[in-house]
Write a protein that holds these residues in place. Structure first.
Motif, short mmCIF file in Angstrom:
data_model
loop_
_atom_site.label_atom_id
_atom_site.label_comp_id
_atom_site.label_asym_id
_atom_site.label_seq_id
_atom_site.Cartn_x
_atom_site.Cartn_y
_atom_site.Cartn_z
N THR A 187 2.11 1.80 -7.30
CA THR A 187 0.31 1.12 -7.32
C THR A 187 -0.55 2.26 -7.33
O THR A 187 -1.80 1.38 -7.10
N LEU A 188 -0.71 3.50 -7.21
CA LEU A 188 -1.66 4.34 -7.12
C LEU A 188 -2.68 4.13 -8.58
O LEU A 188 -1.52 3.95 -9.78
N THR A 218 12.74 -3.00 -3.16
CA THR A 218 11.89 -2.64 -4.54
C THR A 218 11.12 -4.28 -5.13
O THR A 218 10.07 -3.92 -4.78
N HIS A 220 7.26 1.27 -3.73
CA HIS A 220 5.54 0.89 -4.04
C HIS A 220 4.47 1.27 -3.82
O HIS A 220 3.57 1.54 -4.54
N LEU A 221 3.80 2.69 -3.17
CA LEU A 221 3.23 3.65 -3.03
C LEU A 221 2.71 4.33 -4.52
O LEU A 221 1.26 4.34 -5.02
N VAL A 222 3.98 4.77 -4.79
CA VAL A 222 4.09 5.91 -6.00
C VAL A 222 3.35 4.72 -7.30
O VAL A 222 2.79 5.50 -7.81
N ARG A 279 9.12 1.24 0.43
CA ARG A 279 7.83 1.06 0.84
C ARG A 279 6.73 2.52 -0.52
O ARG A 279 6.27 2.54 -0.87
N ALA A 280 8.00 3.54 -0.29
CA ALA A 280 7.67 5.42 -0.65
C ALA A 280 7.72 4.52 -2.56
O ALA A 280 6.76 5.45 -3.04
N GLU A 337 3.46 -8.07 -5.57
CA GLU A 337 2.13 -7.66 -5.71
C GLU A 337 2.34 -7.68 -7.82
O GLU A 337 1.52 -7.72 -8.37
#
Length: 267
Positions: A225-226, A22, A221-223, A218-219, A29
């Motif tokens: 960076t939304l 993570t 990262h998704l939540v 990655r999960a 980012e």
């Protein structure tokens, strides 16, 4: 495009596994990371890797189950880095004794300290930063053991992960209208070092078929960076193929049992 440019993010359990992966993604980012863990050497190694890739990070060792050390940690961040935008509660611990019949109170409390009490302490410490600006994200790695507890993770681990899931839902329902995004990640079996504590540690080929640390990263990262307008309250990530764990569960049933209680086939 750096989706987290300048955001200050705490990652606990950052030295290995899901925390390490993570950290790599969030540093790429543009987040300014505070890498928290128990071992200075692995944190320093990760920080150097992030710096070599052009990222920014700071290393802090702390006992996150201690209020005094958590307050000291967050105070240091305020003085040297800034207000906290993101908290990722990734640190986890499981017991050696898995059956509630034999687990000692000290071991039970240690598991709850790391998986639940530390999340509470860190959350309480960073909430003012987030609520004062009507923005912030707290992501906690729970487990599918919160939904289906069993002897693989053990009594203490399942109870702690269920409790922390409940706590995250509390944060979501209480503070969402003040800009707080509270997210629970629920991984199934994941190939991290915590599996080495199992009564029967999985073989490498079994671990290869599990969720990998980078998948959970990655999960996360998704939540995180939304856009701030969107929250994923819970995200389940599990192996596609469910392996037969019945043999492991039977071995786990007797881990830590006194010899007088062991059946003949376990002696």
């Amino acid at each position: 495009m750096e989706l987290l440019n300048g955001k200050v993010a705490i990652i606990t359990g950052a030295g290995t596994g899901m925390g390490r992966e993570t950290a790599r993604l969030l540093a790429a980012e543009g987040a300014v990371l505070v890498l928290v863990g128990r071992r200075q050497d692995v944190l320093d190694e990760l920080s150097a890797e992030i710096a070599a890739a052009g990222g920014k990070s700071h290393v802090r060792t702390a006992d996150i189950a201690s209020k005094a050390e958590v307050d000291q940690l967050v105070g240091w961040i305020h003085e040297n880095v800034g207000l906290v935008d993101i908290l990722i509660n990734n640190a986890g611990s499981a017991s050696k004794v898995l059956n509630v019949r034999w687990i000692a109170e000290e071991e039970w409390n240690q598991v709850l300290d790391v998986n639940l009490n530390a999340v509470f302490l860190l959350t309480q410490a960073v909430l003012p930063d987030m609520l004062s600006r009507n923005t912030g994200s707290i992501i906690t790695v729970s487990s599918l053991a919160a939904v289906t507890p069993n002897l693989l993770g053990g009594a203490a681990y399942g109870a702690a992960k269920a409790a922390v899931r409940n706590f995250m839902t509390y944060l979501h329902t209480t503070f969402r209208n003040e800009g707080l995004r509270a997210v629970t990640i629920l991984p199934g079996e994941t190939a991290t070092p915590i599996l080495d504590n199992r009564a029967r540690p999985p073989h490498q080929e079994e671990r290869d078929a599990m969720v990998q640390p980078e998948d959970v990263a990655r999960a996360i990262h998704l939540v995180v960076t939304l856009p701030q307008r969107t929250v994923v309250q819970e995200l389940v990530i599990a192996p596609t193929v469910q392996r037969d764990t019945s043999g492991d569960i039977e071995i786990s049933r007797w881990a830590g049992a006194p010899d007088s209680d062991l059946p003949q086939n376990q002696k």
